[in-house]
Design an enzyme around this catalytic site. Structure first.
Site, PDB file in Angstrom:
ATOM      1  N   LYS A  97       0.851  -1.198   0.000  1.00  0.00           N
ATOM      2  CA  LYS A  97       0.000   0.000   0.000  1.00  0.00           C
ATOM      3  C   LYS A  97       0.884   1.244   0.000  1.00  0.00           C
ATOM      4  O   LYS A  97       1.765   1.392   0.857  1.00  0.00           O
ATOM      5  CB  LYS A  97      -0.895   0.011   1.246  1.00  0.00           C
ATOM      6  CG  LYS A  97      -1.959  -1.070   1.226  1.00  0.00           C
ATOM      7  CD  LYS A  97      -2.711  -1.136   2.536  1.00  0.00           C
ATOM      8  CE  LYS A  97      -3.736  -0.037   2.679  1.00  0.00           C
ATOM      9  NZ  LYS A  97      -4.568  -0.258   3.909  1.00  0.00           N
TER      10      LYS A  97
HETATM   11  O1  G3P Z   1      -7.167   0.532   5.793  1.00  0.00           O
HETATM   12  C1  G3P Z   1      -7.589   1.787   5.375  1.00  0.00           C
HETATM   13  C2  G3P Z   1      -8.975   2.179   5.779  1.00  0.00           C
HETATM   14  O2  G3P Z   1      -9.767   1.058   5.869  1.00  0.00           O
HETATM   15  C3  G3P Z   1      -9.065   3.077   6.970  1.00  0.00           C
HETATM   16  O3  G3P Z   1     -10.265   2.899   7.625  1.00  0.00           O
HETATM   17  O4  G3P Z   1     -11.716   3.058   9.594  1.00  0.00           O
HETATM   18  O5  G3P Z   1      -9.517   4.248   9.606  1.00  0.00           O
HETATM   19  O6  G3P Z   1     -11.379   5.060   8.169  1.00  0.00           O
HETATM   20  P1  G3P Z   1     -10.747   3.875   8.803  1.00  0.00           P
END
Ligand code: G3P
Length: 232
Positions: A97
Site C-alpha cells: 500500500k
Molecule cells: O485501511 C484503510 C482504511 O480502511 C481506513 O479505515 O476506519 O480508519 O477510516 P478507517
C-alpha cells in the site's frame, strides 16, 4: 451486462484488520481473499509489525493476499519499505500500500517496475484515484466512510468504477474505510470489484437476529412434533 457486473467474477473481499484471532475466526467460515492493514491497524494490535506479518503468514494460505502499507512518506523510504514488504512470504500474493501523496504517486511506477503489486491508499477523491491508476497502481482504495464526511462518498466511488471502465484501466477499486453494513451493501450492489471491511462490520453483515429467531422457531416446532432436533 453493465460494465460493473462484468467485473464481479474477479470480486475480492478482504478483512481490514491485524486482529489475528478475528481473522482466524472469519477465515474459518468465509471465503476471504486476504487481509489489508495500515500503520494504525498494526499499532492497535498491540504487537510489533514483524510479529503481525509472521502471524498473518501462519493464519492465511498463500492464495490469500497480504496487503501492507509503507510507513515512510519520502520516495527513497517508500521504495525501500515496498521492497521489504514485498519480501514477506517470499513475495507470494503480497501487495504494497502506497499513499496517494505527491511522493507516493512518484514512487508507484518505480515500485511497479520492480514487479511489486501496488494498492494506492488514502484516497479521498476520484481524481486522486485517477492519477494513481494512470501511475500504474493495481488497486485503488477510496476511504468510503471518510469521503462520506465530505459528501456523497458512495456515489463518488461508483463514478470512479465507471471512469476506470471507460478508459480500460486495469486498476481495481478496493473500497476501504467502512462504519456500517449499509455502506458496504451499497457498494456491493453497485458491483465494487474489491472491498476491505473491518471484522465487526463483516460480522454484522451475517449475524442478523431474524435468522437466529427463525431457526429457533423451526427447531422448536420440529421438536414439538417429532421429539427430536434433527431430520431423522
Ligand atoms: O485501511 C484503510 C482504511 O480502511 C481506513 O479505515 O476506519 O480508519 O477510516 P478507517
Amino acid at each position: 451486462m453493465s460494465p460493473l457486473s462484468e467485473r464481479l467474477p474477479n470480486m475480492e473481499f478482504f478483512i481490514d484488520s491485524a486482529d489475528i484471532e478475528a481473522i482466524r475466526e472469519l477465515c474459518s467460515f468465509l471465503p476471504i481473499d486476504g487481509v489489508t492493514t495500515n500503520p494504525t491497524i498494526i499499532t492497535k494490535s498491540g504487537k510489533g509489525p514483524q510479529q503481525v506479518f509472521d502471524e498473518l503468514c501462519e493464519v492465511l494460505t498463500e492464495d490469500q493476499k497480504i496487503i501492507a502499507q509503507v510507513v515512510s512518506l519520502d520516495y527513497e523510504g517508500i521504495l525501500e519499505e515496498a521492497e521489504k514488504i514485498a519480501s514477506i512470504r517470499g513475495g507470494k500474493n503480497i501487495v504494497v500500500k502506497i499513499p496517494v501523496t505527491r511522493e507516493g504517486l512518484r514512487t508507484i511506477p518505480a515500485v511497479k517496475a520492480k514487479g511489486i503489486s501496488v494498492l494506492a491508499t488514502g484516497i479521498y477523491s476520484p481524481d486522486q484515484a485517477f492519477w494513481a491508476a494512470k501511475a500504474g497502481a493495481d488497486y485503488l482504495a477510496p476511504y468510503v466512510n471518510r469521503m462520506c464526511n465530505y459528501g456523497d462518498g458512495i456515489g463518488q466511488v461508483i463514478e470512479l468504477i465507471e471512469t476506470l471502465a471507460i478508459y480500460g484501466f486495469e486498476a481495481k477499486v478496493c473500497a476501504a474505510s467502512f462504519k456500517n453494513v449499509d455502506q458496504v451493501h451499497q457498494l456491493l450492489a453497485a458491483g465494487v470489484p474489491a472491498i476491505t471491511v473491518n471484522p465487526g462490520t463483516i460480522r454484522d453483515m451475517i449475524d442478523h437476529p431474524g435468522t437466529g429467531i427463525a431457526m429457533k422457531e423451526f427447531t422448536a416446532n420440529w421438536k414439538k412434533a417429532y421429539g427430536r432436533t434433527s431430520l431423522q
